[in-house]
Motif scaffolding. Structure first.
Motif, PDB file in Angstrom:
ATOM      1  N   PHE A 562       0.765  -1.316  -0.007  1.00 28.89           N
ATOM      2  CA  PHE A 562       0.015   0.079  -0.104  1.00 28.89           C
ATOM      3  C   PHE A 562       0.849   1.251   0.025  1.00 28.89           C
ATOM      4  O   PHE A 562       0.842   2.292  -0.709  1.00 28.89           O
ATOM      5  N   ASP A 563       2.025   1.174   0.819  1.00 27.79           N
ATOM      6  CA  ASP A 563       2.787   2.187   1.190  1.00 27.79           C
ATOM      7  C   ASP A 563       4.230   1.837   0.929  1.00 27.79           C
ATOM      8  O   ASP A 563       4.866   1.268   1.558  1.00 27.79           O
ATOM      9  N   THR A 564       4.903   1.983  -0.451  1.00 29.75           N
ATOM     10  CA  THR A 564       6.115   1.455  -0.683  1.00 29.75           C
ATOM     11  C   THR A 564       7.170   1.988   0.115  1.00 29.75           C
ATOM     12  O   THR A 564       8.303   1.258   0.229  1.00 29.75           O
ATOM     13  N   PRO A 597       1.036   3.392  -3.894  1.00 25.59           N
ATOM     14  CA  PRO A 597      -0.549   3.490  -4.368  1.00 25.59           C
ATOM     15  C   PRO A 597      -1.099   4.350  -3.437  1.00 25.59           C
ATOM     16  O   PRO A 597      -2.298   5.209  -3.454  1.00 25.59           O
ATOM     17  N   ARG A 598      -0.511   4.624  -2.175  1.00 21.56           N
ATOM     18  CA  ARG A 598      -1.130   5.506  -0.997  1.00 21.56           C
ATOM     19  C   ARG A 598      -1.336   6.912  -1.579  1.00 21.56           C
ATOM     20  O   ARG A 598      -2.110   7.480  -1.072  1.00 21.56           O
ATOM     21  N   ARG A 603      -8.456   9.077  -4.933  1.00 21.67           N
ATOM     22  CA  ARG A 603      -9.261   8.633  -6.356  1.00 21.67           C
ATOM     23  C   ARG A 603      -9.865   7.214  -6.109  1.00 21.67           C
ATOM     24  O   ARG A 603     -10.412   6.868  -7.272  1.00 21.67           O
ATOM     25  N   TRP A 604      -9.602   6.538  -5.161  1.00 22.69           N
ATOM     26  CA  TRP A 604     -10.114   5.134  -5.076  1.00 22.69           C
ATOM     27  C   TRP A 604     -11.540   5.110  -5.029  1.00 22.69           C
ATOM     28  O   TRP A 604     -12.245   6.015  -4.214  1.00 22.69           O
ATOM     29  N   PHE A 628      -6.909  -1.787   3.748  1.00 23.91           N
ATOM     30  CA  PHE A 628      -8.369  -1.790   4.087  1.00 23.91           C
ATOM     31  C   PHE A 628      -8.913  -0.766   4.848  1.00 23.91           C
ATOM     32  O   PHE A 628     -10.087  -0.060   4.728  1.00 23.91           O
ATOM     33  N   THR A 629      -8.011   0.072   5.856  1.00 28.70           N
ATOM     34  CA  THR A 629      -8.523   1.190   6.339  1.00 28.70           C
ATOM     35  C   THR A 629      -8.782   2.340   5.344  1.00 28.70           C
ATOM     36  O   THR A 629      -9.870   2.972   5.784  1.00 28.70           O
ATOM     37  N   ALA A 630      -7.943   2.474   4.491  1.00 34.06           N
ATOM     38  CA  ALA A 630      -8.247   3.392   3.351  1.00 34.06           C
ATOM     39  C   ALA A 630      -9.548   3.249   2.515  1.00 34.06           C
ATOM     40  O   ALA A 630     -10.310   4.195   2.469  1.00 34.06           O
TER      41      ALA A 630
END
Length: 682
Positions: A562-564, A597-598, A603-604, A628-630
């Motif tokens: 999710f957060d590289t 992606p974070r 835009r999700w 999932f939180t996002a």
């Protein structure tokens, strides 16, 4: 009469492939061939009642005999692995957990009788070789470096550690799904007469390095006096791919370094006369997916030459043949492995197979002319096969199947069909993939589609079976399955593979979309009814997709970043992100953030199922929880599924059943109904 005929017709009609069918399949693996090439041993695994684990047995079949001649050798409630024939071919050694959780070596006389336990090592056994005289075993086992081969010392150290917290003073202190903060894998000699166990590789390093070549990174010299092994030569293993080949006397003594390349050197193979050594080598330091070249040198490593400099393929298996005149190797070419041959003195590389099956796990007979292997395709589970000179053409190799486990189990089941897929990338290059069509597909029919993105990113969808993400399960639901091999994928040349570096969400994402468009344009997929799913890098790509397009009705992300930026500090093999992103995160934060992606959560929009293993140290569970939180905070329909007893893969059969049914059910929900109806469903 009519009713009877109807019942007969219905009974004969093939039925769809199900999750239960997949999990019930017996799994053939671990082929071994006797020194004279007469017998092939292998393992067959199946799900235990309750689905908590796989249980397996050792089988043996004549190399030139029918499947009906196969004979089962072990019958316990156990997991067995790595069968190996003794030098005289009269005994088989294998690994088993029949006496506890730690695997030990057992030896079985082929003339009959019970298997005898040959090792009792506190750290268990991971790999095994026979000594040349058959009087000892060379095994790898986890030891406390301060204890070495002293079993009593190792037991005391293990007992003390069980009451203490994990403590680390170095990287790599954990790997995949286990802590490696205290133990090391060492190469031990275990005499079969009960003599003292000896440690050939003392010190604070792993032999062979964890999760690299395994048994392929061990080899005996023809005279049995030396054993070759691989270890990481650099002090900080978490940032290094610099493995080198070493040789140490079986009798004990100082290990001698054979290779000095900056990248990975492994799979040592001494020539039949012992005067030369061949191995596989990556040129570039820090890159785990560089092209593996076939190298040959004098026995001490001097005068090394690259025999494959003129071909753009990456070697995998390697062995000597024709009395030491040639070297043979396998390589992935497009969606299948093929066999190549090159003169040991140098010259052109020649393909010597045109196989219609995928070839893996070769075990070669003493003369190098025969081999046992597993063969499979996307629509046929692994079987054991003999690889031998083709009839009427001894310059070519053919595979003859020796088992029929999958064919019997899948009788009466309708399976999808496979087609190649190509498109043109935005840079004009041809990009590749595969399509699996539903059973009974007729040209002109458009089906709902599922796009499955593979992991790696240096991996590929090949024409091979999968017990994890099996496309046939999706095709059985009436869906077209798109299997893109975007830039970064293996099998299409090194430049194709290298192109993902510093571009994780760029060209590879565009390739996935173009290959999806190609399936739609070909009339194979309904562009208005599609979902996408993926695991590992594929899970990352699904998270990336969510911020770039809303063309998919639903998404499934398993073990995806999710957060590289944060993932750099969470993972264990740091050489991987440092190569992919051009350095450590604290020195090159912009690259890590660029492909995170974070950044695009605002835009999700797409409903997403998130799955993860809580024991995953490669992509830690925090990445899944963050995803999932996002989703929930954005108010997007979403579901989280965390398996407390799984790592990067969902391996236990009972967990795999839940995983497959949840994933298929999630996709069904969104492909079966209109988008608005699916989103509103509970």
């Amino acid at each position: 009469m009519f009713t009877s005929l109807l019942l007969v017709a219905l009974a004969a009609a093939p039925r769809p492939f199900t999750v239960d069918d997949l999990l019930a399949l017996e799994r053939a693996g671990d082929p071994a061939i006797s020194p004279d090439g007469a017998l092939v041993a292998y393992t067959v695994a199946r799900a235990a009642p309750g689905g908590e684990k796989l249980v397996s047995a050792v089988w043996v079949v004549p190399a030139r005999g029918p499947a009906a001649a196969a004979r089962r050798l072990t019958f316990g409630d156990e997991t067995v692995a790595a069968p190996a024939f003794s030098p005289d071919g009269r005994r088989i050694a294998f690994l088993s957990n029949r006496r506890g959780s730690a695997r030990q070596v057992f030896v079985l006389d082929l003339a009959g009788g019970e298997a005898a336990q040959a090792t009792d090592l506190p750290g268990g056994v991971s790999e095994l070789l026979w000594s040349a005289d058959g009087k000892a075993l060379l095994v790898t086992s986890d030891v406390d470096p301060a204890c070495g081969a002293d079993a009593a010392c190792n037991r005391r150290a293990t007992e003390a550690a069980s009451k203490a917290p994990h403590a680390a003073t170095r990287l790599l202190f954990r790997h995949w799904n286990e802590w490696r903060d205290r133990v090391r894998s060492h190469l031990l000699v275990v005499p079969l007469d009960g003599g003292a166990v000896r440690d050939l590789t003392p010190g604070d390093h792993d032999v062979p390095p964890s999760d690299r070549g395994g048994r392929r990174d061990l080899a005996l010299s023809p005279d049995g006096q030396l054993v070759y092994f691989v270890k990481v030569s650099d002090p900080v293993e978490a940032i290094s791919t610099n493995g080198d080949v070493y040789a140490v006397p079986v009798a004990g003594g100082e290990a001698r370094r054979i290779t000095t390349g900056e990248g990975w050197d492994g799979v040592p193979r001494p020539s039949p006369d012992g005067k030369r050594i061949a191995w596989l080598s990556m040129a570039r330091a820090g890159y785990e997916a560089d092209r593996l070249r076939v190298m040959v040198a004098d026995a001490d490593g001097k005068n090394a030459r690259d025999l494959t400099a003129t071909v753009d393929v990456s070697a995998q298996e390697l062995w000597w043949a024709r009395g030491g005149k040639v070297l043979r190797f396998t390589a992935l070419v497009g969606p299948r492995h093929q066999v190549f041959e090159v003169d040991a003195a140098g010259g052109s590389v020649r393909p010597i197979s045109r196989l219609s099956v995928n070839l893996n796990a070769l075990a070669v007979a003493r003369d190098g002319e025969l081999a046992a292997a597993t063969v499979d395709t996307l629509t046929a589970p692994p079987e054991i096969a003999l690889v031998a000179p083709a009839p009427r053409n001894d310059r070519a190799l053919a595979a003859t199947t020796l088992t029929a486990l999958g064919a019997r189990a899948l009788e009466g089941i309708a399976l999808g069909s496979v087609r190649p897929l190509e498109a043109t990338g935005k840079d004009g290059a041809t990009i590749h993939g595969l399509v699996v069509l539903p059973p009974g597909h007729r040209d002109g029919e458009r089906h709902p589609a599922v796009v499955l993105v593979h992991g790696g990113p240096q991996g590929a969808w090949i024409d091979g079976w999968s017990f994890r993400w099996n496309p046939l399960l999706y095709a059985a639901r009436g869906w077209t399955v798109v299997l893109p091999n975007p830039r970064g994928s293996t099998g299409y040349g090194q430049a194709y593979e290298d192109a993902v570096r510093n571009d994780w969400g760029g060209l590879p994402y565009d390739d996935v979309m173009r290959l999806t468009d190609a399936a739609v344009a070909a009339g194979l997929a309904d562009g208005a009814r599609m979902c996408a799913a993926g695991a590992s890098y594929g899970g990352y790509m699904v998270n990336w997709i969510n911020g770039q397009t809303d063309r998919f009705r639903c998404l499934v992300t398993h073990a995806g970043d999710f957060d590289t930026h944060a993932a750099y500090y969470d993972t264990e093999e740091l050489w991987f992100p440092e190569w992919e992103m051009g350095g450590p995160a604290y020195e090159n934060a912009e690259a890590y953030d660029r492909w995170s992606p974070r950044r695009f959560v605002s835009r999700w929009k797409t409903p997403t199922l998130v799955t993860h293993g809580e024991l995953d140290f490669r992509v830690t569970v925090t990445q899944g929880l963050s995803t999932f939180t996002a989703l929930q905070r954005r108010g997007i329909p979403s579901k989280l599924l965390v398996f407390p007893d799984e790592g990067h893969w969902i391996s236990k059969p009972r967990n795999a059943k839940v995983f497959h049914e949840e994933v298929l059910g999630w996709i069904e929900r969104f492909l079966a109904a209109g988008p608005a109806q699916a989103a509103a469903a509970p």
